[in-house]
Design a protein around this motif. Structure first.
Motif, PDB file in Angstrom:
ATOM      1  N   ASP A 149       2.921   6.223 -16.025  1.00 42.59           N
ATOM      2  CA  ASP A 149       1.554   5.886 -15.621  1.00 42.59           C
ATOM      3  C   ASP A 149       1.475   4.903 -14.448  1.00 42.59           C
ATOM      4  O   ASP A 149       0.442   4.823 -13.778  1.00 42.59           O
ATOM      5  CB  ASP A 149       0.779   5.324 -16.842  1.00 42.59           C
ATOM      6  CG  ASP A 149       1.533   4.185 -17.508  1.00 42.59           C
ATOM      7  OD1 ASP A 149       2.789   4.140 -17.391  1.00 42.59           O
ATOM      8  OD2 ASP A 149       0.877   3.327 -18.135  1.00 42.59           O
ATOM      9  N   VAL A 150       2.535   4.154 -14.197  1.00 45.42           N
ATOM     10  CA  VAL A 150       2.453   3.180 -13.103  1.00 45.42           C
ATOM     11  C   VAL A 150       3.324   3.548 -11.903  1.00 45.42           C
ATOM     12  O   VAL A 150       3.158   3.003 -10.807  1.00 45.42           O
ATOM     13  CB  VAL A 150       2.865   1.758 -13.574  1.00 45.42           C
ATOM     14  CG1 VAL A 150       1.862   1.212 -14.574  1.00 45.42           C
ATOM     15  CG2 VAL A 150       4.284   1.760 -14.136  1.00 45.42           C
ATOM     16  N   ALA A 151       4.266   4.463 -12.134  1.00 49.20           N
ATOM     17  CA  ALA A 151       5.320   4.704 -11.131  1.00 49.20           C
ATOM     18  C   ALA A 151       4.768   4.896  -9.720  1.00 49.20           C
ATOM     19  O   ALA A 151       5.196   4.230  -8.776  1.00 49.20           O
ATOM     20  CB  ALA A 151       6.170   5.906 -11.538  1.00 49.20           C
ATOM     21  N   GLU A 152       3.805   5.755  -9.583  1.00 49.77           N
ATOM     22  CA  GLU A 152       3.364   6.097  -8.229  1.00 49.77           C
ATOM     23  C   GLU A 152       2.664   4.934  -7.524  1.00 49.77           C
ATOM     24  O   GLU A 152       2.683   4.838  -6.298  1.00 49.77           O
ATOM     25  CB  GLU A 152       2.498   7.346  -8.268  1.00 49.77           C
ATOM     26  CG  GLU A 152       3.381   8.571  -8.397  1.00 49.77           C
ATOM     27  CD  GLU A 152       2.605   9.812  -8.777  1.00 49.77           C
ATOM     28  OE1 GLU A 152       2.630  10.763  -7.988  1.00 49.77           O
ATOM     29  OE2 GLU A 152       1.986   9.805  -9.867  1.00 49.77           O
ATOM     30  N   ASP A 153       2.074   4.065  -8.328  1.00 57.82           N
ATOM     31  CA  ASP A 153       1.413   2.913  -7.713  1.00 57.82           C
ATOM     32  C   ASP A 153       2.373   1.755  -7.469  1.00 57.82           C
ATOM     33  O   ASP A 153       2.053   0.822  -6.742  1.00 57.82           O
ATOM     34  CB  ASP A 153       0.265   2.436  -8.602  1.00 57.82           C
ATOM     35  CG  ASP A 153      -0.922   3.385  -8.504  1.00 57.82           C
ATOM     36  OD1 ASP A 153      -1.040   4.046  -7.433  1.00 57.82           O
ATOM     37  OD2 ASP A 153      -1.677   3.492  -9.480  1.00 57.82           O
ATOM     38  N   LYS A 194      -0.850   7.269  -6.448  1.00 60.48           N
ATOM     39  CA  LYS A 194      -1.105   8.569  -7.077  1.00 60.48           C
ATOM     40  C   LYS A 194      -1.768   9.532  -6.104  1.00 60.48           C
ATOM     41  O   LYS A 194      -1.413  10.686  -6.021  1.00 60.48           O
ATOM     42  CB  LYS A 194      -2.050   8.383  -8.283  1.00 60.48           C
ATOM     43  CG  LYS A 194      -1.343   8.280  -9.609  1.00 60.48           C
ATOM     44  CD  LYS A 194      -2.366   8.440 -10.721  1.00 60.48           C
ATOM     45  CE  LYS A 194      -2.457   7.358 -11.751  1.00 60.48           C
ATOM     46  NZ  LYS A 194      -2.060   6.033 -11.684  1.00 60.48           N
ATOM     47  N   ASP A 195      -2.726   9.005  -5.355  1.00 60.83           N
ATOM     48  CA  ASP A 195      -3.461   9.869  -4.440  1.00 60.83           C
ATOM     49  C   ASP A 195      -3.024   9.668  -2.993  1.00 60.83           C
ATOM     50  O   ASP A 195      -3.760  10.038  -2.073  1.00 60.83           O
ATOM     51  CB  ASP A 195      -4.967   9.593  -4.585  1.00 60.83           C
ATOM     52  CG  ASP A 195      -5.401   9.754  -6.040  1.00 60.83           C
ATOM     53  OD1 ASP A 195      -4.944  10.752  -6.667  1.00 60.83           O
ATOM     54  OD2 ASP A 195      -6.124   8.882  -6.549  1.00 60.83           O
ATOM     55  N   GLN A 196      -1.862   9.082  -2.836  1.00 62.54           N
ATOM     56  CA  GLN A 196      -1.353   8.830  -1.479  1.00 62.54           C
ATOM     57  C   GLN A 196      -2.427   8.159  -0.622  1.00 62.54           C
ATOM     58  O   GLN A 196      -2.644   8.499   0.544  1.00 62.54           O
ATOM     59  CB  GLN A 196      -0.895  10.158  -0.819  1.00 62.54           C
ATOM     60  CG  GLN A 196       0.360  10.730  -1.438  1.00 62.54           C
ATOM     61  CD  GLN A 196       1.590   9.862  -1.151  1.00 62.54           C
ATOM     62  OE1 GLN A 196       2.002   9.701  -0.016  1.00 62.54           O
ATOM     63  NE2 GLN A 196       2.156   9.290  -2.214  1.00 62.54           N
ATOM     64  N   LEU A 205      -6.499   3.234   2.042  1.00 58.59           N
ATOM     65  CA  LEU A 205      -6.958   4.095   3.125  1.00 58.59           C
ATOM     66  C   LEU A 205      -8.399   4.485   2.840  1.00 58.59           C
ATOM     67  O   LEU A 205      -8.750   4.807   1.694  1.00 58.59           O
ATOM     68  CB  LEU A 205      -6.086   5.348   3.230  1.00 58.59           C
ATOM     69  CG  LEU A 205      -4.612   5.083   3.567  1.00 58.59           C
ATOM     70  CD1 LEU A 205      -3.835   6.401   3.569  1.00 58.59           C
ATOM     71  CD2 LEU A 205      -4.476   4.392   4.900  1.00 58.59           C
ATOM     72  N   GLY A 206      -9.220   4.455   3.850  1.00 54.43           N
ATOM     73  CA  GLY A 206     -10.616   4.808   3.669  1.00 54.43           C
ATOM     74  C   GLY A 206     -11.496   3.582   3.497  1.00 54.43           C
ATOM     75  O   GLY A 206     -12.679   3.615   3.813  1.00 54.43           O
ATOM     76  N   ASP A 207     -10.913   2.469   3.030  1.00 59.90           N
ATOM     77  CA  ASP A 207     -11.692   1.234   2.917  1.00 59.90           C
ATOM     78  C   ASP A 207     -12.063   0.746   4.320  1.00 59.90           C
ATOM     79  O   ASP A 207     -11.183   0.654   5.182  1.00 59.90           O
ATOM     80  CB  ASP A 207     -10.839   0.121   2.279  1.00 59.90           C
ATOM     81  CG  ASP A 207     -10.950   0.137   0.773  1.00 59.90           C
ATOM     82  OD1 ASP A 207     -11.501   1.124   0.243  1.00 59.90           O
ATOM     83  OD2 ASP A 207     -10.442  -0.814   0.148  1.00 59.90           O
TER      84      ASP A 207
END
Ligand SMILES: Cc1ncc(C[n+]2csc(CCOP(=O)(O)OP(=O)(O)O)c2C)c(N)n1
Ligand code: SF4
Lengths: 342, 614
Positions: free
Chosen positions: A222-226, A241-243, A261-263
């Motif tokens: 649950d945390v790996a990608e972050d 998770k969402d790159q 990204l996007g902020d």
């Protein structure tokens, strides 16, 4: 497929010996062994020209399980023994296997000098942040506060970072991987193998008996990608998770920070690109720790230069070109001599 | 005169080692046999004028075979008060003392802790003394050359050398030739040095001196014919290791970490790269030993070198080499005392360390060199045994042998038998720990060889397959095998010979290492005086020669002079249950011949009529 010298292609299992593997069931070392056997098969490594040198510890049992030449030496000294092997025969492909105590405590001096001299060795550091073989004392990479049989009130040592150590002493290659990442690990090992000079790969390894879950905060599904950023030369340092998260340099603090990204109009262009020849960037990446920053995995630094064994043999060959025709006999007769008549 | 002993002593900056070296060369060219003893301070640059900054060089030379650097001095050259203070006690009564009065000023006298000027009180009464203002006379002599005053004064050692050359009727030409090479790029300095040398010589010839001191004639010695050179133990050892590796058809990988007095071996070998010698200065002694082991594992001749404290650090790695049965040579240039001790002083106190100094039952071969030139032969033997028996060999030398020089009959390399190493090639039936039934050595199978992949390590291993084994019977068997392999070497080394005297004598002096010279000289003299004494000197310390026990049992008394607190004596008592007595000396200096003679006289009586001719 056939390997160098026309050896028929070998499968990963062909690099296994007939010896029963004696690590605790569930130990991360099994996964690393598997990744190394896969690497050797991918490289079509000639077992006769491959040598695994290890120190002492659970990790250091490694050579007994690889069907190449193997030398299980003494605690902390694997880099020193491997130095002699490589100097004697630079044609050999020499791998060094060490635990964190082995490499950074008793053997810290040898590792330091091996890295700065830049011997062409592929060095694997199995970091489980604990002394496994001696039954669970804290190690130089253990986090402060860890309770172990030798630190019943919690360790008060400040831990050492393998990456910062390596970059600090002048290593030209540093990479980091995780024991269970069976796709990525062989790729990292192959990069280390290709690199001419000392290459240090830190592998985060779970000791299921004495330090279980020490990397769970990074590796749990649950945390790996972050919590992990996989660095690729030339690619933006993006993860999540969402790159959708990236790393940016904060110029006022000279440190890395995470951006979304996007902020507020932040785009990929604002994110740092990985440059594996940039030692400063590598140092910043190596220092990253959760929860504020993800852990950097992959090849953090690779900037080759001539290797020590190469230079030694270049000097030696140059000197041999100047050898006196009469060899030692001539050397012994040079300078002041006199004859005593019969 | 049959032989004479001269010591040049002065401040570290006075060039006494160079002066001594030049006198040695000229003396060798004059056909004398000789032995030297350089004695430098431990400090790199001790303050000028102090007693602990005194540097000395002693040479004993003669018309007979010379075996030591000499006990007492016939001539002392002291170029300042501190040098006189430190060295005067060693001068024979009525010996000649040459002092540079130009340096006996208040400041230097104070630094040497003289309350009054020894040139003016009765300090020098027992001696013949030449008081010469060498400093001033040197300045006068080089006045016209155009060097600075400082440079002028620096050539005063050549003035003193010129005078001593006159005293012994020596040629100046070899030293002039040497100066020309050394100062080729500094013509004024060259001229000053030659002028000083000539002036010192002329002073002897022309001054009133000839009424006070006669020239001394020491004729050539009867030494075996052939081509000679002067050699230090460090050089002989370096060349012997090179020769040994050539005879074994192996490349040498020499790994070391600097330490006094072992560094000179590293320097000598680093200079021989052209002979395919690979040298590696490691980060510490442990790494040096481990890298040498790695090199041997990979098929070269791994050699490491240090002095006692460094050998202590190598100990664990030695265990690995013993366990994995790899060839390795460890050179120990012994120095005085535990811990840092006295780095520049000599001692032979690492015998226990060499023979016993490891954890567990871990036998290896121990050899000891007895003199500078002997280092060559012992080094060749070390390579032979290490490779034939797949074992570490500890080679003991010491600070005295390493730095001392002697004339050396340059050996003919072709006359030394080769022992080319055969590495395993055949995969058929290969077992890493199967043994040659004669030598009990395992095969040397080197990485890179197809079909011989195997794993070795420090964990106890099966006596055939080499796989990890905790089997109780196997450990017993392996321990027995490791011991038997080393013990069996006793059948492959020369039988012990008696160096001088007869079997069954009243007293035997048993020695090892650099005590050879003094013991040998003392025994020669005592035999001539009619004492029934003998000398046995060991080269192979472990294993001991097969017949040593029988030899020792013939003697009525056994005395063991050692520069330690009694180590060989323990070994021999333990091995042979003999009633050996220790004669221990640990003052950082070689034995005096006279002390050994006194020890013989105190134990046995003369047998008139038994006098042996020298
Ligand atoms: C000279 C020496 N000191 C101590 C030991 C005991 N010892 C063996 S392994 C080890 C530490 C093992 O920890 P690590 O290197 O992290 O490897 P791991 O077992 O965790 O793989 C120690 C202290 C030894 N074998 N040798
Ligand atoms: S103690 Fe830990 S590191 Fe050692 S084998 Fe067991 S699980 Fe693996």
């Amino acid at each position: 497929m056939s390997g160098p010298d026309g050896i028929a292609a070998l499968q990963p299992k062909d690099y296994a010996t007939d010896q029963e593997v004696r690590w605790c069931p569930g130990c991360g070392d099994y996964a690393i062994l598997k990744a190394v056997q896969r690497t050797l098969a991918d490289l079509a490594a000639d077992p006769a020209k491959t040598v695994f040198v290890s120190g002492i510890g659970c990790a250091a049992r490694f050579p007994y399980y690889i069907a190449t030449y193997g030398f299980h030496t003494i605690h902390g000294r694997a880099p020193a023994v491997a130095t002699g092997v490589k100097l004697a025969n630079p044609e050999l492909d020499v791998w060094v296997v060490m635990g964190d105590g082995d490499a950074l405590s008793i053997g810290g001096n040898h590792l330091m000098h091996c890295l700065r001299r830049n011997l062409d060795l592929n060095m694997l550091l199995f970091n489980n942040e604990i002394y496994g073989l001696t039954k669970g004392q804290y190690s130089p990479t253990s986090r402060a506060g860890l309770r172990t049989p030798s630190t019943p009130m919690g360790s008060i040592d400040q831990p050492l970072s393998a990456g910062l150590f390596a970059l600090g002493v002048g290593a030209r290659f540093f990479a980091r991987g995780v024991d269970t990442q069976q796709k990525r690990l062989p790729e990292i090992f192959k990069r280390a193998h290709t690199h001419r000079g000392a290459s240090l790969v830190e592998i985060l390894q779970n000791c299921i008996v004495y330090n279980d879950g020490v990397f769970a905060g990074i590796t749990e599904r649950d945390v790996a990608e972050d919590r992990q950023v996989h660095v690729q030369h030339g690619e933006p340092l993006i993860f999540g998770k969402d790159q959708d998260r990236g790393l940016r340099l904060n110029p006022s603090t000279l440190s890395l920070e995470v951006v979304n990204l996007g902020d507020a109009g932040i785009t990929e262009a604002d994110v740092l690109r990985h440059d594996e020849k940039n030692r400063v960037l590598a140092t910043l990446l190596a220092a990253m720790e959760p929860p504020t920053l993800p852990v950097a995995l992959g090849v953090l630094y690779c900037d080759p230069t001539s290797s020590y064994d190469q230079s030694v043999h270049t000097q030696l060959d140059a000197a041999k070109g100047q050898a006196p025709a009469g060899g030692l006999q001539e050397v012994m007769r040079a300078g002041h001599t006199w004859t005593v008549e019969a | 005169m049959e032989s004479a002993t001269v010591r040049f002593a002065g401040d570290s900056g006075d060039g006494m080692q160079i002066t001594g070296g030049q006198f040695t060369l000229t003396t060798a060219l004059a056909g004398n046999d000789l032995a030297t003893f350089p004695d430098f301070p431990a400090e790199i640059r001790a303050p000028a004028g102090t007693t602990y900054g005194v540097s000395a060089f002693q040479i004993n030379f003669g018309a007979r075979r010379i075996k030591t650097a000499g006990d007492h001095l016939d001539v002392l050259v002291a170029t300042n008060p501190a040098a006189l203070k430190v060295n005067l006690a060693d001068v024979k009564s009525a010996g000649l003392v040459i002092v540079d009065t130009g340096q006996f000023n208040d400041k230097n006298l104070r630094k040497a802790h003289y309350d009054s000027n020894p040139l003016e009180d009765d300090t020098l009464a027992p001696y013949r003394v030449l008081k010469i203002d060498i400093t001033q006379l040197t300045q006068d002599a080089v006045e016209t050359v155009g060097v600075t005053k400082k440079e002028a004064v620096r050539s005063k050692n050549m003035w003193a050398l010129g005078l001593v050359y006159w005293l012994f009727g020596r040629e100046r030409a070899p030293t002039i030739a040497w100066l020309k090479r050394k100062f080729a790029s500094k013509p004024e300095v060259l001229e000053a040095n030659i002028a000083a040398l000539n002036a010192g010589h002329a002073f002897g010839e022309t001054s009133e001196l000839q009424h006070e001191v006669a020239q001394i004639d020491v004729g050539p010695a009867a030494i075996p014919p052939g081509l000679y050179r002067a050699i230090t133990g460090a050089e002989a050892l370096a060349w012997g290791l090179v020769a040994g590796c050539e005879k074994a058809a192996l490349r040498m990988v020499f790994c070391s970490y600097p330490i006094t007095p072992a560094s000179s071996l590293l320097h000598s070998l680093a200079a021989l790269k052209s002979l395919n010698i690979l040298t590696f200065q490691a980060e510490d002694e442990i790494a040096a030993a481990c890298a040498a082991i790695g090199a041997s594992y990979a098929g070269d001749m791994g050699i490491t070198s240090s002095s006692g404290p460094g050998v202590a650090l190598k100990t664990e790695a030695l265990g690995l080499a013993i366990a994995t049965e790899l060839p390795l040579i460890v050179v120990n240039s012994q120095r005085a005392g535990p811990s840092t001790g006295m780095p520049t002083k000599t001692e032979q106190s690492d015998l226990y360390q060499a023979v016993y100094g490891r954890n567990a039952d871990s036998p290896l071969v121990v050899l000891a060199a007895r003199a500078p030139g002997d280092c060559f032969d012992v080094a060749v033997e070390a390579v032979r045994l290490a490779t034939k028996y797949m074992t570490p060999v500890m080679l003991l030398t010491d600070g005295y042998i390493a730095n001392a020089s002697e004339p050396w009959l340059i050996p003919d390399l072709d006359a030394i038998a080769s022992f080319p190493v055969k590495r395993r090639q055949d995969p058929e039936g290969y077992q890493p720990f199967a043994r040659n039934p004669q030598t009990l050595a395992r095969d040397w199978a080197v990485p890179g060889t197809p079909g011989l992949m195997h794993r070795i390590g420090g964990i106890e291993r099966d006596s055939t397959s080499g796989n990890i084994s905790y089997d109780p019977d196997n450990h017993q068997r392996m321990t027995d095998l490791r011991a038997a392999k080393i013990e069996g070497i006793a059948n492959d080394i020369p039988l012990q010979e008696v160096d001088q005297g007869d079997l069954g004598a009243d007293l035997v002096l048993v020695g090892w290492g650099s005590t050879y010279g003094p013991i040998s000289r003392a025994v020669t003299t005592m035999l001539a005086e009619g004492y029934n004494v003998a000398h046995v000197h060991l080269r192979h310390i472990w294993p001991l020669p097969a017949n040593l026990g029988d030899i020792l049992n013939t003697y009525k008394k056994i005395l063991i002079p050692e520069m330690n607190h009694g180590q060989l004596v323990t070994l021999l008592r333990d091995r042979y249950l003999v009633d050996a007595e220790s004669l221990a000396q640990v003052n950082g200096k070689p034995f005096r011949v006279s002390d050994l003679e006194a020890a013989v006289r105190a134990r046995i009586s003369r047998k008139p009529g038994l006098e042996k001719k020298l």
